[in-house]
Design an enzyme around this catalytic site. Structure first.
Site, mmCIF file in Angstrom:
data_model
loop_
_atom_site.group_PDB
_atom_site.id
_atom_site.type_symbol
_atom_site.label_atom_id
_atom_site.label_comp_id
_atom_site.label_asym_id
_atom_site.label_seq_id
_atom_site.Cartn_x
_atom_site.Cartn_y
_atom_site.Cartn_z
ATOM 1 C CE1 TYR A 362 0.834 0.179 4.397
ATOM 2 C CE2 TYR A 362 -1.376 -0.633 4.824
ATOM 3 C CZ TYR A 362 -0.133 -0.257 5.275
ATOM 4 O OH TYR A 362 0.132 -0.320 6.600
ATOM 5 C CD GLU A 363 0.368 5.758 2.723
ATOM 6 O OE1 GLU A 363 1.163 6.648 2.415
ATOM 7 O OE2 GLU A 363 -0.368 5.822 3.719
ATOM 8 N N GLY A 364 1.404 2.835 -2.588
ATOM 9 C CA GLY A 364 2.267 2.627 -3.739
ATOM 10 C C GLY A 364 3.076 1.372 -3.542
#
Ligand code: CAA
Length: 378
Positions: A362-364
């Site tokens: 997550y968050e890229g």
């Protein structure tokens, strides 16, 4: 370059570590097992000011620097990664976009309550068809008089259903790509806005991850965050900070796994002596400690750049990439060093390993972090 924390940063870290060990650690396994949002603990964190660490004092926050905020995420995640992400998403992605891009009216209305934990924040960017390719959104926002009408859906939203405010990204100008996206502050209870399915996950249980549904949702025009078309830049610039926070979360998880492995290998005896006395085990411990130290320096440096308002997209991605890969490697080795016990729920290391995995996603994803790093290099 200074490699020591200031007295204020040490004090904040120690205070939060004490809170986390007393109020969170004893319940971490239960939170994981029952997968219930730890509302009471979040409220306690709010009362202590932990949900407003980087928010200026005049806006109701603690007014501490960005590195202190990272230390808080690290210490909370050392006790429970689920609470770490609740805090990180609330502050980095729910609150700071309002501080940075909000109107004076929006700041006054939301920031003091968010800093006090009376309002919890979330960040609604990802869609079923737009994950890594975040500008390819299909959620639409059409202006009609003094409001926008939103239609579409979001997926994998941390704090979904538990949050009071959702920084929501939608297309206002189709055909303009990233420049046609706008950001809105959508309140829970908005007509036409509802929370859908809650995900069952490998780890990070207790942190709510849900879909969001917008069906002719009526959002007042005053809830537009920043200017029309500025949404993607708002998302990306906040993710720069958010990604350092995920690095800090990963660091907390890795340290917890390492400390557990060190303690276990010192007391577990095989072949007539503690297994920590075997060089094969010592080399594993040495590699784990080395990776953790390197991750720490990268996370703290990126946080220091962020605090100083210097460009840090590349450094944030490097910190996130390295710290989260470190968390995965260290937690996997911690399970290995516990042998059969590591695979059992009697010990916390299997939870650390399950929790670590999502930090690489997550968050890229860590592949996206490499794209950001390479773009900045080239
Ligand atoms: N700061 C400010 N502006 C930025 C920026 C940044 N860091 N990065 C890009 N921009 C701007 C660019 O300058 C460009 O503007 P101009 O057209 O005016 O030049 C615009 O945004 C578009 O940039 P790109 O062409 O680079 O955009 P792209 O479509 O190629 O996407 C990407 C780039 C890095 C792949 C991006 O889509 C991305 O980061 N994807 C991953 C998505 C992500 O991280 N999602 C996380 C969801 S939140 C979450 O996970 C929370 C949780 O639950 C824990």
């Amino acid at each position: 370059m200074k490699f020591v924390l200031t007295q204020e940063q040490q004090d904040i870290r120690d205070m939060i570590s004490e809170f986390a060990q007393k109020e969170i650690a004893p319940y971490a396994a239960k939170i994981d097992e029952e997968d219930q949002f730890p509302r009471e603990i979040v409220q306690k964190m709010g009362k202590l000011g932990l949900l407003g660490i980087p928010v200026p004092e005049e806006r109701g926050g603690v007014g501490a620097d960005f590195l202190s905020y990272m230390l808080a995420i690290e210490e909370i995640s050392y006790a429970s990664a689920a609470l770490g992400v609740i805090l990180a998403v609330h502050s980095s992605l729910g609150t700071l976009p309002i501080l940075k891009f909000g109107s004076e009216e929006q700041k006054q209305r939301y920031l003091p309550k968010m800093a006090a934990g009376e309002l919890l924040g979330a960040f609604a960017l990802t869609e079923p068809g737009a994950g890594s390719d975040a500008s390819r959104l299909s959620t639409r926002a059409v202006k009609q008089g003094d409001h926008y009408v939103l239609n579409g859906s979001k997926i994998f939203i941390t704090n979904g259903g538990e949050a009071d405010l959702y920084i929501t990204f939608a297309v206002t100008d189709p055909g303009q790509g990233a420049n046609g996206i706008s950001a809105f502050i959508v309140e829970k209870g908005t007509q036409g806005f509802s929370v859908g399915k809650k995900e069952k996950k490998l780890g990070l249980n207790g942190s709510a991850t849900t879909t969001l549904i917008f069906e002719d949702a009526v959002v007042p025009a005053t809830q537009l965050l920043g200017q029309e078309g500025e949404g993607f830049k708002i998302a990306m610039s906040n993710l720069d900070g958010g990604r350092i926070g995920i690095g800090a979360q990963a660091l907390g998880i890795a340290r917890a796994a390492f400390d557990a492995a060190l303690a276990y290998t010192k007391q577990r005896e095989q072949f007539g002596k503690p297994v920590a006395e075997f060089q094969g085990v010592q080399f594993m411990l040495a590699d784990m400690a080395t990776r953790i130290e390197a991750a720490k320096l990268l996370v703290y440096r990126a946080a220091t750049l962020r605090e100083q308002g210097l460009p840090c997209a590349k450094e944030a991605s490097i910190a996130k990439l390295f710290a989260t890969d470190t968390a995965m490697a260290v937690t996997t080795d911690a399970v290995q060093l516990h042998g059969g016990y590591g695979y059992s729920k009697e010990y916390p290391v299997e939870r650390y390993m399950r929790d670590a995995k999502v930090t690489q996603i997550y968050e890229g994803t860590n592949q996206i972090q490499r794209i950001v790093i390479a773009k900045n290099l080239l």
